[in-house]
Design a protein around this motif. Structure first.
Motif, mmCIF file in Angstrom:
data_model
loop_
_atom_site.group_PDB
_atom_site.id
_atom_site.type_symbol
_atom_site.label_atom_id
_atom_site.label_comp_id
_atom_site.label_asym_id
_atom_site.label_seq_id
_atom_site.Cartn_x
_atom_site.Cartn_y
_atom_site.Cartn_z
ATOM 1 N N THR A 99 -11.129 -49.003 2.614
ATOM 2 C CA THR A 99 -12.545 -48.854 2.943
ATOM 3 C C THR A 99 -13.196 -47.916 1.942
ATOM 4 O O THR A 99 -12.636 -46.871 1.607
ATOM 5 N N ARG A 100 -14.356 -48.267 1.441
ATOM 6 C CA ARG A 100 -15.062 -47.425 0.488
ATOM 7 C C ARG A 100 -15.558 -46.140 1.164
ATOM 8 O O ARG A 100 -15.687 -46.067 2.390
ATOM 9 N N PRO B 9 -5.666 -52.955 2.519
ATOM 10 C CA PRO B 9 -7.021 -52.613 2.978
ATOM 11 C C PRO B 9 -7.471 -51.244 2.481
ATOM 12 O O PRO B 9 -6.761 -50.249 2.624
ATOM 13 N N CYS C 54 -15.829 -52.531 1.559
ATOM 14 C CA CYS C 54 -14.408 -52.517 1.221
ATOM 15 C C CYS C 54 -14.180 -52.634 -0.284
ATOM 16 O O CYS C 54 -15.001 -53.198 -1.015
ATOM 17 N N SER D 178 -10.754 -53.477 -1.199
ATOM 18 C CA SER D 178 -9.352 -53.828 -0.964
ATOM 19 C C SER D 178 -8.694 -54.402 -2.217
ATOM 20 O O SER D 178 -9.365 -54.925 -3.118
ATOM 21 N N LYS E 275 -15.302 -42.470 5.574
ATOM 22 C CA LYS E 275 -15.317 -43.906 5.299
ATOM 23 C C LYS E 275 -16.643 -44.555 5.685
ATOM 24 O O LYS E 275 -17.293 -44.154 6.653
ATOM 25 N N CYS F 70 -11.251 -54.895 6.284
ATOM 26 C CA CYS F 70 -11.045 -54.991 4.843
ATOM 27 C C CYS F 70 -9.894 -55.915 4.471
ATOM 28 O O CYS F 70 -9.661 -56.152 3.273
#
Length: 677
Positions: free
Chosen positions: A248-249, A246, A228, A230, A202, A213
């Protein structure tokens, strides 16, 4: 104590656990038990386990029902990579597939190494970063980012793609539609492979912290952090109270200063089928899991002196267990405690590694700890790869498809088709989209069963996330194992249990449950996966110019829903359309998912220098050893690592007429004398 008394006693204890946790559904339990009445009669006279190979107490018969595994696809497709993708449109060239190689330092390799490295490096001596941990995913098809770099794709008209949660509720509802043939272990074995070959690292903020997020109250942030992706939950969504899921990228090559465009995501584990979920994906983790005594891995003893994974340093912090009996496992992969279904097979592999160590030490007392560890690891990985390609892949992809694309193991001799120019690094469209399809196979309950395959307890999946202590209560390990080889998986279709579409990790998340399907859709966008239409071209289908052109693979009802969600046929997410494709004959995937997943298993096989059938490494198995490895069955592994006494020859298929269980001691065992020096 007689077996009947033990079974009754076990039933009372396990049943009380269900009652105390208020998670048994009596109606569901009665219905489940009624369906098992016929099976219970068939298994009512279970023979006592006998020592050695004495099977006089029971007639050993092959319970493998060939008709359920037969070839039945008259026109299987070829994967894109076969013949260098010459019959496909959109397949990247090898140079572009390997584009991110320059981002990572070249490790120093020992060409005479007998065993795999822990981090996957130096498997390929020409390209030593291929398959290594902490490198970037490859791509077989070009990414589609709105800015050409790393921002999620938009519609052809330039606006945001449809809301993932809205898509989920419109086309992916909860419907109980079990698979007619397959057991829950098909689902769980798939998760073993997923965790073995991919881990999304992440992103963190510029200060190195975890991004927020969603707001603390579950509302959607006014300014969503760049780290993020989301999902906003619509106000009229009655299944969720919060307004934000939520997400996370994933960390990508831009985050490590690698200037390639489009960006590629970082993999946190090795790409190979090397049981890194047990052994670890770097030297530090691998060393921390060893006893350095007789080659064995660390373990803790549970009920009746049974072997389980050892604990993390702070069990109560990492898991959602009981204070008085803190259990939270440590393994090569940090996701081992997600739920009992992934912990149980990891424990099986732990036990088998240590069993192999004992056998090897008996026949080779001169071997030191390092030799025993490496030989046992090598042998177990070979057994795992054999089960994967011999038993699991034909179910997942279809026997005809597997045969045409050279995925089935040989019956004898070495396979000499290692390709040092074939990159086996896990590619993005596999991990971010196509291999997420089996999430539809997830059951909403975990059934614990006794030796008669009668359900003694049924647990809601949402109640057992991060509760590894359950596995060691009353030695539930065997009960869960029996359940996974008996209970039907959910069917591979567009229906998902609400246990993962609304209640994922509900007890461990202060904002309530998550939606795995919305996350799946978003992850495809995070990884820059192009639209479904591009994968049609890649997999030999014509480009769809209108929604009606999708009818060659998708039923009218679902085409109509897609048309209501997307304004243009070129906007459709690969994951969404792939999930509603009609299944290929003999497989549990549709055309494009079968194509992409098949490509990945092809690369993991022919791009792995240490693949168990090859003679390309200095540490290759001898022909006698290879003959023994080929005796491996998944049934054998489960019998060796548990106290279950009866099993079907292929535990991926459920028991029914013509496909009966046999005593474990009827199964062929590996002859370790092939390893004697």
């Amino acid at each position: 104590m007689s077996k009947s008394i033990v079974i009754i006693f076990s039933f009372i204890i396990v049943g009380s656990v269900c009652h105390q946790n208020n998670i048994a559904n009596n109606d569901e339990l009665l219905e489940s038990n009624s369906k098992l009445n016929v099976l219970n009669k068939k298994l009512s006279k279970i023979p006592t386990r006998v020592n050695g190979n004495n099977t006089n107490l029971y007639k050993c018969a092959d319970s493998y029902d060939i008709s359920r595994q037969k070839a039945n696809d008259p026109n299987p497709q070829r994967i894109p990579g076969l013949d260098n993708g010459s019959h496909t449109i959109g397949m990247l060239s090898p140079r572009d597939i390997d584009l991110s190689d320059r981002c990572f330092p070249r490790p120093q390799c020992n060409p005479n190494a007998l065993f795999r490295t822990a981090d996957g490096s130096c498997n390929n001596l020409l390209f030593p970063t291929w398959g290594k941990t902490n490198v970037a995913n490859t791509r077989i098809i070009q990414a589609d980012y709105s800015d050409g770099v790393n921002q999620p794709r938009k519609t052809v008209s330039g606006v945001e793609l449809p809301n993932p949660r809205k898509i989920r509720t419109a086309i992916f509802p909860d419907k109980n539609q079990p698979s007619p043939d397959h057991t829950v272990y098909v689902t769980q074995y798939g998760q073993v492979i997923a965790h073995d070959t991919e881990f999304a690292v992440k992103k963190k903020t510029s200060t190195g912290k975890k991004p927020h997020c969603c707001n603390l109250d579950g509302s959607f942030p006014e300014n969503l952090p760049a780290e993020c992706i989301s999902v906003f939950v619509p106000e009229n969504d009655s299944e969720m109270k919060k307004r934000c899921i939520p997400i996370t990228r994933t960390k990508d090559t831009l985050d490590i200063g690698c200037d390639i465009k489009p960006a590629r995501q970082i993999i946190g584990v090795t790409s190979f089928l090397d049981l890194s979920l047990l052994y670890g994906s770097n030297d530090e983790t691998a060393q921390s899991l060893r006893t350095f005594n007789g080659g064995k891995l660390k373990y803790q003893l549970g009920p009746n002196g049974k072997m389980f994974l050892s604990n993390v340093e702070n069990p109560m912090k990492s898991c959602n267990g009981q204070v008085e009996k803190p259990i939270c496992y440590t393994a090569g992969d940090t996701r081992v405690n997600q739920h009992p279904g992934i912990a149980v097979p990891t424990i099986s592999f732990l036990r088998l590694h240590n069993i192999i160590c004992e056998e090897l030490k008996t026949i080779n007392p001169q071997w030191d700890d390092e030799r025993l560890y490496q030989e046992a690891r090598k042998m177990l990985i070979g057994m795992y790869q054999h089960v994967t390609y011999n038993e699991y892949v034909p179910i997942l992809l279809g026997s005809d498809f597997a045969k045409l694309n050279e995925l089935l193991p040989l019956k004898k001799g070495y396979d000499n088709r290692y390709d040092q120019f074939l990159n086996p690094t896990t590619f993005s469209s596999f991990t971010a989209t196509a291999f997420r399809a089996p999430h539809s196979y997830i059951q909403g309950t975990i059934n614990l069963m006794n030796e008669f395959r009668k359900t003694t307890c049924s647990l809601k999946l949402s109640d057992v996330f991060l509760k590894s202590d359950l596995i060691q209560e009353n030695d539930n390990f065997d009960s869960i194992t029996r359940g996974m080889i008996t209970q039907h998986a959910q069917g591979q279709d567009q229906f998902f249990t609400s246990q993962i579409s609304n209640l994922l990790f509900k007890k461990t998340n202060p904002l309530g449950g998550l939606d795995l399907i919305s996350i799946d859709i978003s992850r495809g966008r995070d990884y820059g996966e192009p639209s479904y239409n591009q994968f049609r071209l890649l997999c030999g289908l014509p480009l769809a110019k209108t929604f009606d052109d999708l009818l060659d693979q998708i039923d009218q009802e679902n085409v109509s829903i897609l048309a209501s969600l997307y304004k243009d046929v070129n906007d459709i997410d690969f994951y969404v359309a792939g999930m509603v494709e009609r299944l290929k004959p003999g497989a549990i995937l549709g055309h494009t998912f079968q194509c992409v997943v098949g490509e990945m298993f092809f690369r993991w096989k022919f791009g792995d220098r240490y693949y168990y059938e090859f003679k390309n490494s200095t540490g290759a198995f001898t022909l006698n050893q290879l003959d023994q490895i080929r005796k491996t069955t998944f049934a054998q592994i489960l019998c060796l690592t548990s106290d279950i006494q009866m099993i079907q020859s292929n535990p991926f298929f459920n028991l029914r007429e013509g496909y009966q269980a046999v005593p474990c001691n009827c199964l062929k065992n590996i002859n370790f004398s092939a390893w004697k020096e």
